[in-house]
Every structure is written in structure tokens, then in C-alpha cells.
Write an enzyme that holds these catalytic residues in place. Sequence first.
Site, PDB file in Angstrom:
ATOM      1  N   HIS A 160      27.687 -69.261  29.411  1.00 41.57           N
ATOM      2  CA  HIS A 160      28.969 -68.758  28.908  1.00 41.57           C
ATOM      3  C   HIS A 160      28.656 -67.514  28.084  1.00 41.57           C
ATOM      4  O   HIS A 160      28.217 -67.604  26.936  1.00 41.57           O
ATOM      5  CB  HIS A 160      29.664 -69.812  28.054  1.00 41.57           C
ATOM      6  CG  HIS A 160      30.138 -70.999  28.821  1.00 41.57           C
ATOM      7  ND1 HIS A 160      31.094 -70.908  29.817  1.00 41.57           N
ATOM      8  CD2 HIS A 160      29.797 -72.305  28.753  1.00 41.57           C
ATOM      9  CE1 HIS A 160      31.323 -72.112  30.325  1.00 41.57           C
ATOM     10  NE2 HIS A 160      30.541 -72.973  29.696  1.00 41.57           N
ATOM     11  N   GLU A 177      27.644 -72.773  34.532  1.00 46.34           N
ATOM     12  CA  GLU A 177      29.012 -72.577  34.060  1.00 46.34           C
ATOM     13  C   GLU A 177      29.278 -71.106  33.731  1.00 46.34           C
ATOM     14  O   GLU A 177      29.941 -70.777  32.748  1.00 46.34           O
ATOM     15  CB  GLU A 177      29.273 -73.445  32.820  1.00 46.34           C
ATOM     16  CG  GLU A 177      28.981 -74.921  33.057  1.00 46.34           C
ATOM     17  CD  GLU A 177      29.322 -75.814  31.873  1.00 46.34           C
ATOM     18  OE1 GLU A 177      30.050 -75.355  30.970  1.00 46.34           O
ATOM     19  OE2 GLU A 177      28.871 -76.977  31.862  1.00 46.34           O
ATOM     20  N   ASN A 188      21.997 -80.455  30.865  1.00 45.51           N
ATOM     21  CA  ASN A 188      22.852 -79.269  30.914  1.00 45.51           C
ATOM     22  C   ASN A 188      23.252 -78.862  29.499  1.00 45.51           C
ATOM     23  O   ASN A 188      23.655 -79.712  28.689  1.00 45.51           O
ATOM     24  CB  ASN A 188      24.121 -79.602  31.727  1.00 45.51           C
ATOM     25  CG  ASN A 188      24.962 -78.394  32.056  1.00 45.51           C
ATOM     26  OD1 ASN A 188      24.466 -77.419  32.629  1.00 45.51           O
ATOM     27  ND2 ASN A 188      26.250 -78.456  31.730  1.00 45.51           N
ATOM     28  N   ASP A 200      30.504 -67.590  32.997  1.00 43.44           N
ATOM     29  CA  ASP A 200      31.653 -66.713  32.831  1.00 43.44           C
ATOM     30  C   ASP A 200      31.282 -65.675  31.779  1.00 43.44           C
ATOM     31  O   ASP A 200      30.303 -65.841  31.043  1.00 43.44           O
ATOM     32  CB  ASP A 200      32.952 -67.466  32.474  1.00 43.44           C
ATOM     33  CG  ASP A 200      32.835 -68.379  31.272  1.00 43.44           C
ATOM     34  OD1 ASP A 200      31.922 -68.187  30.435  1.00 43.44           O
ATOM     35  OD2 ASP A 200      33.664 -69.304  31.135  1.00 43.44           O
ATOM     36  N   GLU A 254      24.791 -81.226  26.563  1.00 48.74           N
ATOM     37  CA  GLU A 254      24.926 -80.673  25.211  1.00 48.74           C
ATOM     38  C   GLU A 254      24.482 -81.632  24.115  1.00 48.74           C
ATOM     39  O   GLU A 254      25.204 -81.892  23.150  1.00 48.74           O
ATOM     40  CB  GLU A 254      26.377 -80.225  24.981  1.00 48.74           C
ATOM     41  CG  GLU A 254      26.834 -79.167  25.966  1.00 48.74           C
ATOM     42  CD  GLU A 254      28.291 -78.751  25.764  1.00 48.74           C
ATOM     43  OE1 GLU A 254      28.940 -79.272  24.844  1.00 48.74           O
ATOM     44  OE2 GLU A 254      28.775 -77.914  26.544  1.00 48.74           O
TER      45      GLU A 254
END
Length: 361
Positions: free
Chosen positions: A242, A272, A206, A274, A164
Site C-alpha cells: 500500500h 495488495e 502477509n 495500490d 499483520e
Amino acid sequence: MKPSHVLNLLPLVAASPAPVHPHPGFGNRPQPAPGLGDLAKKAGLKYFGTAVDNVVLDNEKYTSIAFNYSEFNQITPANGQKWMYIEPSRNVFNYTLGDQIVDPSKDAGQLRRCHNFLWHNQLPDWLSHGNWTKTALLSVLENHIKHEADYYWGDCYAWDVVNEAFNDDGTLRQDIWLQTIGPEYIEHAFRFARKYTSPGTKLYYNDYGIERVNNKSVAIQQMVKDFGKRGVPIDGVGLQAHFTVGRSPSYTEIRASQQLYTGLGLETALTELDVRIELPDNANKTAAQATVYAESVRACVDEKRCVGVTVWDFWDPVSWVPDTFPGWGDACLWDEGFVRKPAYYAVADMLRKAAGGRKGE
């Protein structure tokens, strides 16, 4: 993957520590097969995995799923390998929280995406409040990567080396690393990671919000191009994924974003995944969530250089979403009663279909 969830739950770690070495049979109890890990491999992926946080390792029902190879053949320590836990005081290293997840995953034969060497968040006070020169902070960074990489030598399929670093507009995030070292801190981190990790370890950048072609994803592409020209080691880009029901990128958008990087010869992964729902949930929202999950995984399956998918935990009660986005939740594949949701079956069906399509290759 924001820090609020884990910090709120940290007292549970102290109160109920999980054993570093699980008791015999931990993670190997009978489960319905094939699970998502098995199906993903048949569909051509290297893995289907999950992140695991330390706060739930005392729940045997949870661990019987998390460390079941058929269901998840890859594990990511959600928080246990971050700087504030690994090096809480300068040059004092503590691998307990990382080991609590890495050890049982090794016993279960699972791959590990290790997470992470460098981030602007979850830094110890001695680091974030230090009065650093460029030379001194570079030395701290190299020392940290050297020790953590050496400790987990051979344990990690991949490392998220830098996490990030970009803003949504494509500029670099203003943080201790950029302000003290300059933009080259990212390059230094990757060079240190290649120097100290075991041979063959995949080195990843990432980030979130790069699942569409936009200012941020294109800026990362430009960084990767520059790295390629100058021999800076990087093997992959992780798209965190996400997502939000009603605002998620489409299959086509995810494919296009991946191709920014796979077109340069890198591998990608959904790291990641979701899909959060505005509460209260209902049947229509649950069905929409299932579609988003399945189409996101399909976007990885159909991209030859996308190696796998990791969900950011699989059980709703330990999701980071409710703490970070009040009024939203139910983002995982299993509900609070450990019942598989429609999203689980939508992903499984998609993987079965993809595997069937491979028979004629």
C-alpha cells in the site's frame, strides 16, 4: 485492507446481493487483449490479479473487468473470507460472501489467493469479547481453520494464514491471539493450515510496511528462519504494498526486502498493491503514480521467487483509501469512469518489455 471501508458499505451487500452463481457469460465478455494477466504470464509471473469486494458485484461493467481472465488471472476476496463473515456465531459458518467472489472466479478460470485465516481485525463479537483460556482459544482457531479450509478445499492457490501480526518496531502486536495464546499462536495457525488445506496450497504470512528492510521486515525474516529450523510450514511472505506517491519505496528497496525471504527459499508476492495520491490529483501526481506502479511490479518480475502481483481493487470508487486516509485517493488503475489510467499503461509497457527480454533466455 482496513475494515472501515467494507463496514461502511455493508448495507449495500444486504440491499443488492450478488448471485452466488453468475449468469452465463459473467466475466467472459470481450475485452481488449492482452490484459495485465496475459502480459504478466509472458513476463514470467504466475499471475496479475485484483482483490474484489462484495459491495460492487451488482455492477456489470465492474464484474466484466474483474472476472476477465485476460486482464486478471487471479482474484482475492477482499473481505468475504474474513472471520466475522465466515463464522459470525461460534461454530456457525456462512460462506455466502466468499462464494460470491470465489464462484465466478472459478468459472473464469482464475487463480485465487484466499484471505485470510487469522487477523486481529474484523473478528465477530463472540470471539473478540470472549473470556478465553489458551486451550479454548486454540481449539476455536483450529476449528475455524479446519472448516474454512475444508469448504474451500482445492479452490485456493494460496492462503494468507496470518495477517499483520507485527508492529512497525518489529514486536508482536498486542491482540487477543498474543495475549491469550502467546507468540506461538502464529506457529499453531500455520500448522493447522497445513493440516487442513488441500495438498500444494501455498501458506503465506502477509503484512504491510515490509517493502523496505526495516525492523518489521527483519523481525518477520527471523520468524521465518525459526520456522525453517523447527519445521513449521510456511511457503511465502506477502508484501501488501500500500504505497503513497512521494513516499513509496524504490525498486531497489523492494528487491532488497523480498530477498530477506527469497534468500530463505520462500516465494513472495505483492499482495495488495495500490498507490494513493493526495487530492486534488494533477498530471504530475498521476505520472508519479504510474512510475511507482511500474517500478513496484518490475521489482516482482525481476525477483525469480516473486510469483505475482495483486492490486487492492482496480476501480477508484471502491478503493479503501478515501475512508481510511481523508484527503487521499485515486489509488487504483481505473478511474471512476472505468478509464484506464497512465499507471495501467505504465505497468503494461513494463510487462511487455520484460517479456521481450525473456526471449533470449
